[in-house]
Design an enzyme around this catalytic site. Structure first.
Site, PDB file in Angstrom:
ATOM      1  CG  ASP A   1     -20.895-139.926  -3.220  1.00  0.00           C
ATOM      2  OD1 ASP A   1     -22.016-140.091  -2.812  1.00  0.00           O
ATOM      3  OD2 ASP A   1     -19.418-138.917  -2.787  1.00  0.00           O
TER       4      ASP A   1
ATOM      5  CE  LYS B   1     -17.753-137.520 -20.792  1.00  0.00           C
ATOM      6  NZ  LYS B   1     -17.706-136.542 -21.024  1.00  0.00           N
TER       7      LYS B   1
HETATM    8  P1  ATP Z   1     -21.071-141.601  -7.405  1.00  0.00           P
HETATM    9  O1  ATP Z   1     -21.470-141.687  -6.353  1.00  0.00           O
HETATM   10  O2  ATP Z   1     -20.320-143.363  -6.442  1.00  0.00           O
HETATM   11  O3  ATP Z   1     -19.003-141.150  -6.718  1.00  0.00           O
HETATM   12  P2  ATP Z   1     -20.874-140.228  -9.484  1.00  0.00           P
HETATM   13  O4  ATP Z   1     -20.889-139.584  -8.361  1.00  0.00           O
HETATM   14  O5  ATP Z   1     -19.210-140.145 -10.093  1.00  0.00           O
HETATM   15  O6  ATP Z   1     -20.788-141.599  -8.606  1.00  0.00           O
HETATM   16  P3  ATP Z   1     -21.892-139.040 -11.179  1.00  0.00           P
HETATM   17  O7  ATP Z   1     -20.264-138.010 -11.747  1.00  0.00           O
HETATM   18  O8  ATP Z   1     -23.181-138.424 -10.844  1.00  0.00           O
HETATM   19  O9  ATP Z   1     -21.295-140.060 -10.460  1.00  0.00           O
HETATM   20  O10 ATP Z   1     -22.175-139.765 -12.900  1.00  0.00           O
HETATM   21  C1  ATP Z   1     -23.195-140.678 -12.865  1.00  0.00           C
HETATM   22  C2  ATP Z   1     -23.220-141.079 -14.162  1.00  0.00           C
HETATM   23  O11 ATP Z   1     -22.693-140.150 -15.113  1.00  0.00           O
HETATM   24  C3  ATP Z   1     -21.827-141.595 -15.007  1.00  0.00           C
HETATM   25  O12 ATP Z   1     -22.584-143.259 -14.418  1.00  0.00           O
HETATM   26  C4  ATP Z   1     -22.458-141.996 -16.420  1.00  0.00           C
HETATM   27  O13 ATP Z   1     -22.312-142.169 -16.566  1.00  0.00           O
HETATM   28  C5  ATP Z   1     -22.006-140.257 -16.346  1.00  0.00           C
HETATM   29  N1  ATP Z   1     -21.323-139.704 -16.409  1.00  0.00           N
HETATM   30  C6  ATP Z   1     -20.628-139.227 -15.683  1.00  0.00           C
HETATM   31  N2  ATP Z   1     -19.093-138.218 -15.946  1.00  0.00           N
HETATM   32  C7  ATP Z   1     -19.417-137.677 -16.680  1.00  0.00           C
HETATM   33  C8  ATP Z   1     -19.041-137.394 -18.107  1.00  0.00           C
HETATM   34  N3  ATP Z   1     -18.503-136.491 -17.836  1.00  0.00           N
HETATM   35  N4  ATP Z   1     -19.207-137.055 -18.668  1.00  0.00           N
HETATM   36  C9  ATP Z   1     -20.089-137.607 -19.103  1.00  0.00           C
HETATM   37  N5  ATP Z   1     -20.813-138.720 -18.095  1.00  0.00           N
HETATM   38  C10 ATP Z   1     -20.221-138.886 -17.515  1.00  0.00           C
END
Ligand code: ATP
Length: 891
Positions: free
Chosen positions: A329, A433
């Site tokens: 990740d 968002k």
């Molecule tokens: P990684 O795999 O690198 O750890 P992650 O698992 O944190 O990343 P996700 O949490 O799936 O990735 O987030 C993917 C996308 O979703 C982000 O790029 C962002 O645009 C959106 N996102 C992340 N957190 C939120 C949230 N709390 N509310 C709304 N959108 C979000």
């Protein structure tokens, strides 16, 4: 009445609790009455049975047969010394059993200690305050909060729930997650939808529950009572050692038979031959190898834990050493997960998020504040770091907003957005968002200069370009949108006010107003670039799999030097369209990033990599990561950000969530394998100077230069601690400069055997024969004269032979610290255990040579100091000869 059929209030009353939970005093009282919330360890094999087991395994049985035959022949043929041999063999079995037992016991304790490093915590309500307490301190009557990914710590009755789904597989075998709710039900407890059970996990949603049974009183505890504990199975390396030991033992027996035949052929007496045959077999059997390997693996797992990598089984310690691909990740593992809002795009311009003055009264920030689950409490921002950063920005720019939340569609990594329905000053609003691709298509209007405009393609293009611009800076970009929401026209009969209902998600999230973008900065962890360089040097490929967009991912990847040239970047949408063949081709790329991926996709990446023969380590922290974590050769979960479910599915837990820790663990994994090869080389070396005297005795017709008891003194005495010391060697720099070890590489391969048997062993054999002949000739012996076993000159000569082995093994333990690198490069004094090992070895030898006890057990006699001095150069000779070999093979 069953607790499932009671109303919430009655259930609380039955357990003498309330929605505010128990008081601390009451909880402490109940804890002392009920005991800890633990499944008590089910009776394992008792210790004494384990100890007895040391006398009944394959090698022990071989030795018993040897002892039995010796006593039988002593009975049939008294006066040939056979009973001494029988006694000695029983001594071997005893020493070996005690030694093995102690080592295994220590290894087991080491692993148990590791388990205690990671206690499970539960969110509870006590005295009306939410707090985290260790799961083992939960008592009946406690109110617990449940969230996605939590393991349920006790049997509990739900009193609140929001789309709560639970996987009861560990209890019922049913692998589909089932929906739970908090309404009273008439079903059997196990089927009742308002009951959650210890040992099961929350797969989605959230809830609040009243604990009614803990520890062995839970359904899980009852089952645990019925099934007997499973003994941990042997790791592949341990199995290989068992096989190798059996093979060597069989060869030893064959060698014994060969010597027996040879002796008969050249006309020695039957009994004499018999003693040698048994003696040489016993001498060659590598008794201590398996426990030493087990202990080395356990010590490696302790060293890994010190470096913040917690492994769950000894197998993982060795598998880590052959990992060829790490799928990691980004957020939190490669980066610090310390988000700060850095840039804002609105009204067609990028502004610095610290320019608070420019942001007052903004709908963008209102959305950031109200579509948010982070909290500010005790002077800290708590919750998801992305949301905490937005809350901080909002609070610092426009302060708090009083509002009432009506509904929420939680964030999930599939939809990549989150939506809330709120009432602000009596007006209903939808706030959303999420990722740009997920938000922009939902918007029909945009906010420009505070006024709403119809959204056109030009705006879409500008907004997309702005998003790319922020992503190229390595920022995580979130888009924000909102709309006023009128509700369905229902009015409260009392107040006459409109009641806001959440419609279906589709109409809630349609026709939104685009408010702007916020770019969040999450700095890479400083130690990561170095760790990535180490991986590259070690032939380990690192693939980033992130939920973030490709531009953000690429920018960060360049910053941490994961990508140096032209990387292949695959986005989730493209990934889903690819067939396996195409994906295989992409996976062959040297530098590869998967962006906008959901945890579900990871599983496919892992499977195809494994089909290609790779050994894959994969990281994950959520419920959806669990299948990929299980499938991978090494599933790695985050200790801080990881859910209980991910931790349960993983083989290794990173206590600091840090990518660099994975690399340290791989380094230790490789080192332990190397260390095992080191001490095997060391132990095998002394077999040659133990066997050569017998060959010389038979072929040259000289008195036997080394007695069987003296061989045992080496194998089960002087060699023991130095071998263990080699098991504690720190990883050498070269360990991470070689490609990963292949799956088929055998522990006992040609290089180990040839180094021990054809190079180091012969040097020691020369040393021991030199020692023997030197004393014999110095004492006036002539070739061809046979001496009685109790002749003092003969005893001194065998003692010199033994001393020569002990001295050259002291040089050998240094030589064996590495197989290819100069020991000077490793730091000659670095491993203090080696010195302790040699100290022990020498003390034992002094006991054998200079005490009446030692003399009588080992048929030895005191030798003068000059003999030691004459033999000492052999230690240096062996060491420098090996240094020379290392230099020659290196160049
Ligand atoms: P990684 O795999 O690198 O750890 P992650 O698992 O944190 O990343 P996700 O949490 O799936 O990735 O987030 C993917 C996308 O979703 C982000 O790029 C962002 O645009 C959106 N996102 C992340 N957190 C939120 C949230 N709390 N509310 C709304 N959108 C979000």
């Amino acid at each position: 009445m069953k607790i499932s059929s009671l109303s919430k209030e009655d259930a609380l009353r039955q357990l003498v609790s309330s929605e505010n939970g128990l008081s601390e005093a009451e909880a402490a009282k109940r804890l002392s009455e009920n005991g800890l919330n633990e499944i008590s360890a089910v009776a394992r094999t008792p210790l004494f049975l384990k100890f007895l087991g040391q006398f009944t395994h394959f090698l022990a049985i071989l030795l018993w047969i040897g002892a039995g035959l010796s006593f039988l022949s002593a009975y049939l043929h008294p006066g040939e010394g056979m009973s001494t041999l029988g006694g000695a063999i029983i001594g071997v079995i005893l020493i070996n059993a005690v030694f093995t037992f102690i080592q295994e016991f220590r290894a087991e304790k080491a692993l148990e200690a590791l388990k205690k490093l990671l206690p499970m915590y539960v969110q509870t309500i006590r005295e009306g305050v939410e707090k985290e307490i260790p799961a083992r301190e939960i008592v009946p009557g406690d109110i617990i909060m449940l969230a996605e990914g939590d393991m349920i710590p006790a049997d509990a009755r739900l009193i609140e729930s929001s789309t709560l789904k639970v996987n009861n597989a560990s209890l019922t075998g049913e692998s589909e997650a089932s929906l739970r709710d908090h309404m009273p039900a008439q079903d059997e407890l196990l089927e009742s939808p308002n009951i959650v059970f210890a040992g099961t996990a929350v797969t989605s949603g959230s809830g609040k529950a009243l604990v009614f049974a803990t520890g062995m009183g839970t359904e899980f505890g009852r089952i645990a009572h019925l099934t007997s504990a499973v003994e941990p199975s042997l790791s592949p390396l341990q199995k290989e050692i068992v096989k190798a030991t059996r093979l060597v033992a069989t060869i030893a027996a064959l060698v014994g038979i060969f010597f027996f035949g040879l002796g008969l052929f050249i006309g020695r007496s039957f009994w004499e031959n018999f003693i040698f045959a048994i003696g040489i077999t016993v001498a060659l059997i590598p008794e201590g190898m398996l426990p030493t390997v087990t202990l080395s693996l356990a010590m490696a797992s302790q060293r890994m834990a010190k470096r913040k990598a917690l492994i769950k089984s000894l197998s993982s310690a060795e598998t880590l050493g052959c990992v060829t691909v790490v799928c990691t990740d980004k957020t939190g593992t490669l980066t610090q997960n310390r988000m700060t809002a850095s840039k804002i795009w609105k009204d067609d311009q990028v502004i610095d998020a610290r320019d608070h003055g420019l942001l007052a009264g903004d709908m963008l920030l209102q959305t950031a504040l109200l579509c948010n689950n982070a909290r500010f409490a005790e002077n800290e921002y708590k919750g998801d770091p992305t949301e905490a950063a937005l809350l901080k920005l909002g609070r610092e720019s426009i302060g708090g907003i009083s509002s009432q939340r009506i509904a929420e569609i939680p964030f999930d990594s599939e939809r990549k957005r989150m939506t809330t329905l709120c009432k602000v000053a009596d007006i209903g609003y939808v706030f959303t968002k999420g990722a740009m691709e997920s938000i922009l298509p939902l918007c029909s209007r945009s906010l420009v200069g505070g006024a709403q405009q119809q959204m056109d393609d030009m705006f879409r293009q500008k907004a997309t370009e702005a998003c790319h611009q922020l992503m190229d800076m390595g920022l995580r970009v979130l888009a924000f949108a909102y709309k006023e929401y009128k509700g369905q026209g229902d009015r409260d009969k009392g107040t006459g006010k409109e009641i806001l209902h959440a419609a279906d998600p589709q109409s809630l999230e349609a026709d939104l107003v685009f408010a702007g973008l916020i770019g969040l900065e999450d700095p890479p962890r400083p130690e990561v670039p170095d760790a990535i360089r180490k991986c590259h040097a070690a032939g380990i490929k690192v693939i980033m799999i992130t939920g973030d967009g490709s531009r953000t991912a690429l920018a960060i990847a360049r910053e941490i030097e994961l990508v140096r040239g032209e990387a292949v970047v695959v986005e989730g949408t493209e990934f889903m369209k690819m067939d396996d063949g195409e994906l295989r081709k992409k996976l062959a790329a040297k530098e590869l990033i998967f962006a906008r991926m959901t945890p579900k996709h990871k599983m496919r990446v892992v499977s195809i990599l494994q089909e290609e023969g790779e050994r894959v380590a994969v990281t994950g922290d959520g419920v959806n990561d669990a299948p990929a974590l299980k499938k991978a050769d090494i599933g790695i979960s985050m200790g801080v950000a990881g859910t209980d479910v991910a931790k349960e599915a993983a083989d290794m837990i990173l206590l600091d969530d840090n990518f660099a820790t994975i690399v340290s663990a791989v380094e230790e994994g490789r080192a332990v394998y190397e260390n095992i090869r080191k001490f095997i080389t060391y132990i095998f070396t002394s077999n040659i100077p133990e066997a050569v005297p017998y060959l010389a005795y038979i072929l040259l017709k000289i008195p036997l230069p080394l007695t069987i008891m003296q061989i045992l003194a080496v194998d089960l005495g002087t060699d023991m601690l130095p071998a263990l010391a080699l098991g504690t060697e720190r990883p050498t720099p070269s360990v991470m400069k070689q490609p990963p070890r292949s799956r088929d590489k055998r522990l006992l391969d040609f290089s180990v055997i040839s180094r021990a048997y054809l190079f180091l062993g012969p040097i020691e054999a020369v040393a021991c024969m030199f020692g023997f002949f030197y004393v014999m000739y110095e004492g006036g012996w002539h070739w061809g004269t046979m001496l009685q076993p109790d002749n003092i000159l003969y005893m001194q000569a065998t003692t010199a032979c033994l001393t020569a082995i002990v001295i050259s093994q002291a040089g050998n333990v240094f030589a064996c610290r590495s197989s290819g690198e100069s020991v000077f490069g490793l730091g000659l004094l670095k491993n203090r255990m080696i010195f302790m090992g040699i100290g022990f070895e020498l003390c034992l030898q002094l006991f054998i040579v200079y005490t009446p006890w030692g003399n009588s057990i080992f048929s030895s006699a005191p030798i003068s100091l000059h003999i030691w001095l004459i033999l000492l150069p052999f230690a240096f000779l062996l060491f420098f000869a090996d240094e020379l070999r290392k230099t020659l093979t290196r160049s």
